[in-house]
Design an enzyme around this catalytic site. Structure first.
Site, PDB file in Angstrom:
ATOM      1  N   PRO A   2       0.846  -1.202   0.000  1.00  0.00           N
ATOM      2  CA  PRO A   2       0.000   0.000   0.000  1.00  0.00           C
ATOM      3  C   PRO A   2       0.877   1.245   0.000  1.00  0.00           C
ATOM      4  O   PRO A   2       1.997   1.226   0.491  1.00  0.00           O
ATOM      5  CB  PRO A   2      -0.781  -0.106   1.308  1.00  0.00           C
ATOM      6  CG  PRO A   2       0.058  -0.950   2.195  1.00  0.00           C
ATOM      7  CD  PRO A   2       0.837  -1.880   1.305  1.00  0.00           C
ATOM      8  N   GLU A   3       0.357   2.316  -0.556  1.00  0.00           N
ATOM      9  CA  GLU A   3       1.060   3.585  -0.529  1.00  0.00           C
ATOM     10  C   GLU A   3       0.303   4.529   0.390  1.00  0.00           C
ATOM     11  O   GLU A   3      -0.713   4.167   0.983  1.00  0.00           O
ATOM     12  CB  GLU A   3       1.179   4.138  -1.949  1.00  0.00           C
ATOM     13  CG  GLU A   3       1.959   3.181  -2.849  1.00  0.00           C
ATOM     14  CD  GLU A   3       2.330   3.780  -4.188  1.00  0.00           C
ATOM     15  OE1 GLU A   3       2.517   5.011  -4.250  1.00  0.00           O
ATOM     16  OE2 GLU A   3       2.432   3.031  -5.155  1.00  0.00           O
ATOM     17  N   LYS A  58       3.586   5.283   5.950  1.00  0.00           N
ATOM     18  CA  LYS A  58       2.631   4.197   5.702  1.00  0.00           C
ATOM     19  C   LYS A  58       2.313   3.429   6.982  1.00  0.00           C
ATOM     20  O   LYS A  58       1.829   2.298   6.944  1.00  0.00           O
ATOM     21  CB  LYS A  58       3.199   3.247   4.647  1.00  0.00           C
ATOM     22  CG  LYS A  58       3.393   3.945   3.309  1.00  0.00           C
ATOM     23  CD  LYS A  58       3.791   2.968   2.237  1.00  0.00           C
ATOM     24  CE  LYS A  58       5.142   3.279   1.670  1.00  0.00           C
ATOM     25  NZ  LYS A  58       5.545   2.364   0.598  1.00  0.00           N
ATOM     26  N   ARG A 278      12.157  -1.160 -10.461  1.00  0.00           N
ATOM     27  CA  ARG A 278      10.701  -1.277 -10.464  1.00  0.00           C
ATOM     28  C   ARG A 278      10.153  -1.094 -11.870  1.00  0.00           C
ATOM     29  O   ARG A 278      10.695  -0.326 -12.663  1.00  0.00           O
ATOM     30  CB  ARG A 278      10.080  -0.200  -9.560  1.00  0.00           C
ATOM     31  CG  ARG A 278      10.591  -0.170  -8.138  1.00  0.00           C
ATOM     32  CD  ARG A 278      10.212  -1.402  -7.334  1.00  0.00           C
ATOM     33  NE  ARG A 278       8.775  -1.525  -7.179  1.00  0.00           N
ATOM     34  CZ  ARG A 278       8.070  -0.948  -6.217  1.00  0.00           C
ATOM     35  NH1 ARG A 278       8.671  -0.215  -5.304  1.00  0.00           N
ATOM     36  NH2 ARG A 278       6.765  -1.094  -6.138  1.00  0.00           N
TER      37      ARG A 278
END
Ligand SMILES: [Zn+2]
Length: 293
Positions: A2-3, A58, A278
């Site tokens: 999750p961001e 986060k 990425r």
């Protein structure tokens, strides 16, 4: 993973539902997901009332009336699900958000005195829920190192440019993903904001003009705010929306849009490259590559 917007969505939901609830019992099945001694749990969690739910980067911080907090990291597959007078679930999108709980992904179950329950589910078991004195949280290693919150007023254009100087010889994408530069930005929002600012993700930080970095600052703030408005990158109605499993951010301009026409209608096609290890989405027509002389 999750961001920031996804974790903020969890925070907003829990803040509405958990405040003033008192913990009656706690069950857990996997000690690494809940690394707390029985003495601490008995003294500072059982019987404690929830004061507020905060977020830093986060990490979720559930503050308790005992001056302790539950510090929660969702990691790859964590999710928080509340079942009581209302239903709420957010985090990793899978059937546990809507199915019967506890299930095999449930690591921690907190039951409140009104019989409502909070489930911390985490299929892959990388996440955790730690009980810590609230006053000690700013001193934990992660909190000392993490960069500014992008949605706080302290995160000005000047602060952003200054933080980037720590990574001036790397690619701009690697710098954005570095949590010591800026808190909470992961792959999706890095790609989206670099596209909006017209900067190629492989650009070297020190070669990018200040004017473009200012545009990037604005893009980051706008993209994060929009995403929070939309309930994060997973559909906010997921809990009630059968068949929407893994539904995707409908507002994404480039993320996972490889081989599709550029949304700027420049005639280009979104390409997928590898930057900073990425998968990275870019329109090479619209995003300028700034390299060192
Ligand atoms: Zn384009």
């Amino acid at each position: 993973m999750p961001e920031l917007p996804e974790v903020e969505t969890v925070r907003i939901g829990l803040q509405k539902l958990l405040v003033h609830k008192t913990v009656q019992t706690v069950d857990f099945d996997w000690p690494k997901s809940f690394p707390n001694s029985k003495q601490q749990v008995d003294a500072f969690l059982l019987g404690a009332t929830i004061i507020q739910v905060r977020r830093r980067a986060k990490v979720l911080l559930i503050d308790l009336s005992t001056n302790y907090s539950l510090v929660v990291h969702l990691k790859m597959t964590g999710q928080m699900v509340f079942r009581g007078e209302q239903y709420f679930g957010a985090g990793h999108p899978n059937d546990s958000l809507i199915g019967d709980l506890p299930d095999k992904s449930t690591r921690v179950t907190i039951t409140f005195t009104d019989a409502s329950k909070l489930f911390f589910n985490d299929q892959r078991k990388f996440g955790w829920m730690r009980l810590l004195p609230t006053a000690e949280i700013p001193n934990i290693d992660f909190m000392k190192k993490v960069g500014p919150e992008p949605l706080e007023p302290e995160f000005t254009k000047e602060v952003f440019v200054e933080r980037l100087q720590r990574r001036k010889n790397t690619s701009i994408k690697a710098a954005l993903l570095d949590q010591t530069v800026l808190a909470g930005i992961g792959n999706i929002y890095a790609d989206e904001s670099l596209f909006i600012a017209g900067i190629h993700p492989k650009s070297i930080v020190s070669a990018v003009p200040k004017k473009s970095l200012f545009l990037l600052h604005t893009a980051i703030v706008d993209v994060l705010k929009l995403s929070i408005e939309k309930g994060g990158s997973t559909d906010r109605n997921y809990v009630n929306a059968e068949g929407k499993k893994g539904s995707y951010i409908s507002f994404a301009k480039v993320f996972r849009k490889e081989n599709q026409p550029c949304p700027n209608a420049c005639g280009g096609i979104i390409e997928k490259l590898r930057v900073a290890g990425r998968g990275t989405h870019v329109c090479v027509h619209c995003q300028k590559l700034y390299e060192k002389e």
